[in-house]
Design a protein around this motif. Structure first.
Motif, PDB file in Angstrom:
ATOM      1  N   ILE A 113     -50.097 -21.789  47.332  1.00  0.00           N
ATOM      2  CA  ILE A 113     -48.918 -21.918  46.634  1.00  0.00           C
ATOM      3  C   ILE A 113     -47.734 -21.996  47.675  1.00  0.00           C
ATOM      4  N   ASP A 114     -46.898 -22.964  47.638  1.00  0.00           N
ATOM      5  CA  ASP A 114     -45.729 -23.205  48.624  1.00  0.00           C
ATOM      6  C   ASP A 114     -44.851 -21.982  48.184  1.00  0.00           C
ATOM      7  N   ARG A 115     -44.229 -21.458  49.432  1.00  0.00           N
ATOM      8  CA  ARG A 115     -43.166 -20.242  49.316  1.00  0.00           C
ATOM      9  C   ARG A 115     -42.141 -20.696  48.325  1.00  0.00           C
ATOM     10  N   SER A 116     -41.762 -21.849  47.971  1.00  0.00           N
ATOM     11  CA  SER A 116     -40.598 -22.161  47.358  1.00  0.00           C
ATOM     12  C   SER A 116     -40.650 -21.794  45.820  1.00  0.00           C
ATOM     13  N   PHE A 117     -42.028 -21.690  45.431  1.00  0.00           N
ATOM     14  CA  PHE A 117     -42.526 -20.951  44.060  1.00  0.00           C
ATOM     15  C   PHE A 117     -42.427 -19.695  44.074  1.00  0.00           C
ATOM     16  N   THR A 118     -42.789 -19.101  45.363  1.00  0.00           N
ATOM     17  CA  THR A 118     -42.407 -17.299  45.335  1.00  0.00           C
ATOM     18  C   THR A 118     -40.953 -17.120  45.242  1.00  0.00           C
ATOM     19  N   GLN A 119     -40.236 -17.733  46.192  1.00  0.00           N
ATOM     20  CA  GLN A 119     -38.801 -17.339  46.118  1.00  0.00           C
ATOM     21  C   GLN A 119     -38.122 -17.439  44.652  1.00  0.00           C
ATOM     22  N   THR A 120     -38.819 -18.264  43.670  1.00  0.00           N
ATOM     23  CA  THR A 120     -38.025 -18.325  42.546  1.00  0.00           C
ATOM     24  C   THR A 120     -38.396 -16.966  41.383  1.00  0.00           C
ATOM     25  N   ILE A 121     -39.223 -16.212  41.864  1.00  0.00           N
ATOM     26  CA  ILE A 121     -39.559 -14.931  41.177  1.00  0.00           C
ATOM     27  C   ILE A 121     -38.380 -14.182  40.976  1.00  0.00           C
ATOM     28  N   GLY A 122     -37.894 -13.615  39.891  1.00  0.00           N
ATOM     29  CA  GLY A 122     -36.954 -12.810  39.457  1.00  0.00           C
ATOM     30  C   GLY A 122     -35.591 -13.434  39.526  1.00  0.00           C
ATOM     31  N   THR A 123     -35.540 -14.926  39.755  1.00  0.00           N
ATOM     32  CA  THR A 123     -34.246 -15.777  39.596  1.00  0.00           C
ATOM     33  C   THR A 123     -33.968 -16.393  38.052  1.00  0.00           C
ATOM     34  N   GLY A 124     -34.996 -16.449  37.378  1.00  0.00           N
ATOM     35  CA  GLY A 124     -34.793 -16.908  36.000  1.00  0.00           C
ATOM     36  C   GLY A 124     -35.080 -18.439  36.006  1.00  0.00           C
ATOM     37  N   SER A 125     -35.424 -18.934  37.315  1.00  0.00           N
ATOM     38  CA  SER A 125     -35.678 -20.355  37.542  1.00  0.00           C
ATOM     39  C   SER A 125     -36.923 -20.780  36.607  1.00  0.00           C
ATOM     40  N   VAL A 126     -37.048 -21.990  36.005  1.00  0.00           N
ATOM     41  CA  VAL A 126     -37.989 -22.654  35.204  1.00  0.00           C
ATOM     42  C   VAL A 126     -39.268 -22.700  35.857  1.00  0.00           C
ATOM     43  N   SER A 127     -39.027 -22.791  37.433  1.00  0.00           N
ATOM     44  CA  SER A 127     -40.395 -22.854  38.277  1.00  0.00           C
ATOM     45  C   SER A 127     -41.337 -21.634  37.813  1.00  0.00           C
ATOM     46  N   VAL A 128     -40.628 -20.636  37.693  1.00  0.00           N
ATOM     47  CA  VAL A 128     -41.572 -19.529  37.393  1.00  0.00           C
ATOM     48  C   VAL A 128     -42.458 -19.518  36.452  1.00  0.00           C
ATOM     49  N   SER A 129     -42.039 -20.281  35.250  1.00  0.00           N
ATOM     50  CA  SER A 129     -42.911 -20.470  33.943  1.00  0.00           C
ATOM     51  C   SER A 129     -44.036 -21.397  34.678  1.00  0.00           C
ATOM     52  N   ILE A 130     -43.944 -22.148  35.568  1.00  0.00           N
ATOM     53  CA  ILE A 130     -45.305 -23.030  35.924  1.00  0.00           C
ATOM     54  C   ILE A 130     -46.211 -22.367  36.422  1.00  0.00           C
ATOM     55  N   VAL A 131     -45.874 -21.297  37.151  1.00  0.00           N
ATOM     56  CA  VAL A 131     -46.650 -20.602  38.360  1.00  0.00           C
ATOM     57  C   VAL A 131     -47.852 -20.064  37.390  1.00  0.00           C
ATOM     58  N   PRO A 132     -47.835 -19.503  36.426  1.00  0.00           N
ATOM     59  CA  PRO A 132     -49.257 -19.126  35.411  1.00  0.00           C
ATOM     60  C   PRO A 132     -50.047 -20.336  35.250  1.00  0.00           C
ATOM     61  N   GLN A 133     -49.321 -21.414  34.893  1.00  0.00           N
ATOM     62  CA  GLN A 133     -50.039 -22.844  34.549  1.00  0.00           C
ATOM     63  C   GLN A 133     -50.772 -23.190  35.872  1.00  0.00           C
ATOM     64  N   ILE A 134     -50.197 -23.228  36.968  1.00  0.00           N
ATOM     65  CA  ILE A 134     -50.883 -23.781  38.112  1.00  0.00           C
ATOM     66  C   ILE A 134     -52.129 -22.785  38.425  1.00  0.00           C
ATOM     67  N   ILE A 135     -51.885 -21.269  38.361  1.00  0.00           N
ATOM     68  CA  ILE A 135     -52.964 -20.437  38.595  1.00  0.00           C
ATOM     69  C   ILE A 135     -54.014 -20.606  37.565  1.00  0.00           C
ATOM     70  N   GLY A 136     -53.654 -20.784  36.246  1.00  0.00           N
ATOM     71  CA  GLY A 136     -54.734 -20.965  35.173  1.00  0.00           C
ATOM     72  C   GLY A 136     -55.422 -22.220  35.535  1.00  0.00           C
ATOM     73  N   MET A 137     -55.030 -23.336  35.658  1.00  0.00           N
ATOM     74  CA  MET A 137     -55.555 -24.518  35.747  1.00  0.00           C
ATOM     75  C   MET A 137     -56.409 -24.620  37.232  1.00  0.00           C
ATOM     76  N   ALA A 138     -55.716 -23.903  38.238  1.00  0.00           N
ATOM     77  CA  ALA A 138     -56.261 -23.757  39.475  1.00  0.00           C
ATOM     78  C   ALA A 138     -58.099 -22.945  39.062  1.00  0.00           C
ATOM     79  N   HIS A 139     -57.889 -22.028  38.241  1.00  0.00           N
ATOM     80  CA  HIS A 139     -59.027 -21.152  37.908  1.00  0.00           C
ATOM     81  C   HIS A 139     -60.122 -22.108  37.293  1.00  0.00           C
TER      82      HIS A 139
END
Length: 516
Positions: free
Chosen positions: A439-465
């Motif tokens: 997962i690209d670092r641009s997603f990681t950098q949104t952690i703690g910023t309130g960016s909507v990208s953060v809400s997508i991360v669990p979905q990416i991880i869940g679908m990857a699983h």
């Protein structure tokens, strides 16, 4: 005059003069070529755009039907989860949502809003009630995108749907032509965005300075334009003189550049020498189990230092690709990794090293043989060498699937590097049959910023699983980022400065020994 050739200012003036003269000549000739040349390339480009447009609009219509027949209560938690699952199976959609009575209520990415938001004015409405928004501001960000809606559903089309097809020689417009009406509305491209009923006659033609090619099929229309000069197609006698003059200047420039390069080595030549003399080195960045902090792998990163100068990889790797040296560079990396890490890998069977390979390596049938031979000589198991490829490498899906299958059959695991920066979807990764994503670092950098990208991360991880893909998260630099990913299920591995900067093989060995 010969005494001036050693003067830098003289060389600079001479090169500038030859470049200027050659440029003027090239401009003259190129105009003639543009006007008189076959329009075949424009036709091919138009057809590719049209094929993609039909796919985009067909997918949008299909998903609108899926949303409107949702089996769950309107904007309930179950329905939002359902929309996210559907969204991750699409290729050309960014979001899908629910509307009612002229208000936006919820979407797969946005979730359930605190209060309904009014919809903006649409560009086109069909007799059947379909609403088309050519360039609408999104509820989840300040960006804009095309939207199509009908009933209580709408879908957000990916603005980058046509980015992989762009050609700098052409301006284009992709227009939506809903079934049952003659109206069109411009949705993509640099022409006619939001304009209704601007479709030109089908076929090829010229209007003033504009050469165009227009074509329609199903619910899509495409227009492609190219600007030409005022020069007439018939050549004047002076054309031959200028062509000869330009060729002479070009030859003189080439001769001067060659002479200068004897004393000033080009980057290509320097890289050839560095490869031939084995002056490139490798550093290793740890990859750890985010939950336990245990080092499970390392990524090999090529480094080039020469006479105290550090030459970044993003400088010399494109040079290697353009000069046909990328396979030599990859083999050099592999040889250095095996020299550095063979004993470490033998002592730690569960440990592996990730190596980046290029598209040229992926599609080179000899590469797998070269790699297998070196692993056998070094007595290293193939499953301890993970190969990382970019999303761009998989643009030619059929060839990529075959190449990945060939490497996996040799025992290697394949990861998609920097996932999320290209055009792949998780459904597409299922077709490629890879083993994991980074997962690209641009997603990681949104952690703690309130960016909507953060809400997508669990979905990416869940679908990857769901697709049985391993996951490595890049760019973890803070404890907050580590804690966020450590709390997710299933577990992920991480890479970043918090766990360790790129270092030597000896330090990696110490890390493994201390954890034993």
């Amino acid at each position: 005059m010969s005494r001036y050739f050693d003067q830098l200012w003289f060389r600079a003036i001479l090169i500038a003069a030859l470049i200027a003269a050659g440029t003027l000549c090239g401009m003259w000739i190129s105009r003639l070529v543009v006007i008189s040349s076959d329009r075949g390339q424009m036709r091919i480009f138009s057809e590719r755009l049209l094929d993609r447009a039909v796919d985009v609009f067909t997918e949008a219509d299909m998903m609108l039907t899926v949303i409107n027949t949702s089996p769950y209560p309107f904007c309930s938690d179950k329905e939002i989860t359902y929309l996210r699952d559907v969204l991750f199976g699409t290729r050309y959609l960014k979001d899908m949502g629910r509307v009612r009575d002229g208000f936006f209520h919820c979407s797969a990415v946005f979730g359930n809003g605190k209060k309904p938001m009014p919809l903006v004015a649409h560009n086109l409405e069909t007799p059947g009630g379909k609403l088309v928004y050519a360039n609408s501001r999104l509820a989840i960000s300040n960006s804009t995108a095309p939207i199509i809606g009908i009933g209580n559903a709408n879908v957000v089309l990916d603005p980058a749907s046509f980015e992989t097809l762009k050609n700098s020689a052409y301006a284009y417009s992709v227009m939506y032509n809903p079934q049952g009406i003659s109206s069109t509305v411009g949705m993509f491209g640099s022409l006619n965005i939001g304009k209704v009923d601007v479709k030109s006659p089908d076929g090829v033609g010229r209007t003033g300075d504009i050469v165009y090619h227009n074509v329609c099929r199903d619910m899509a229309c495409v227009t492609v334009n190219a600007t030409v000069s005022q020069l007439e197609a018939s050549a004047q006698p002076i054309t031959a003189i200028i062509s000869i003059f330009g060729a002479t200047l070009g030859g003189a420039l080439a001769t001067i550049v060659i002479l200068l390069q004897r004393n000033n080595l080009s980057m290509k030549t320097r890289l050839q020498q560095a490869l031939g003399q084995d002056r490139l080195t490798i550093e290793y960045q740890p990859i750890v189990d985010v939950t336990t902090g245990r080092t499970v792998a390392a990524e090999a990163l090529v480094r080039w230092r020469e006479n105290g100068e550090f030459i970044p990889p993003d400088v010399f790797i494109p040079v290697a690709e353009n000069a046909g040296l990328i396979n030599r560079l990859t083999i050099c990396v592999i040889d250095n990794v095996l020299d550095d890490m063979a004993a470490i890998l033998d002592a730690n069977p569960g440990f592996h090293v990730s190596i980046n390979i290029s598209a040229a390596d992926l599609f080179n049938r000899d590469f797998s043989t070269q790699l297998a031979s070196r692993l056998e000589d070094a007595n290293v198991a193939s499953d301890q060498i993970v190969l990382e490829i970019t999303e761009r490498s998989t643009a030619n899906a059929a060839d990529a699937i075959e190449a990945i299958k060939r490497l996996r059959s040799s025992g290697h695991r394949i990861f998609i590097d920097d996932f999320g920066t290209g055009y792949s979807s998780l459904a597409y990764l299922g077709e490629l049959n890879v083993d994991g994503i980074k997962i690209d670092r641009s997603f990681t950098q949104t952690i703690g910023t309130g960016s909507v990208s953060v809400s997508i991360v669990p979905q990416i991880i869940g679908m990857a699983h769901v697709h049985h893909l391993d996951i490595v998260v890049e760019g973890i630099e803070t404890p907050a980022q580590r804690d966020y990913f450590a709390a997710l299920v299933p577990k992920v591995d991480g890479q970043g400065w918090l766990f360790g900067r790129p270092t030597s093989a000896a330090v990696i060995k110490e890390m493994l020994n201390s954890a034993a």
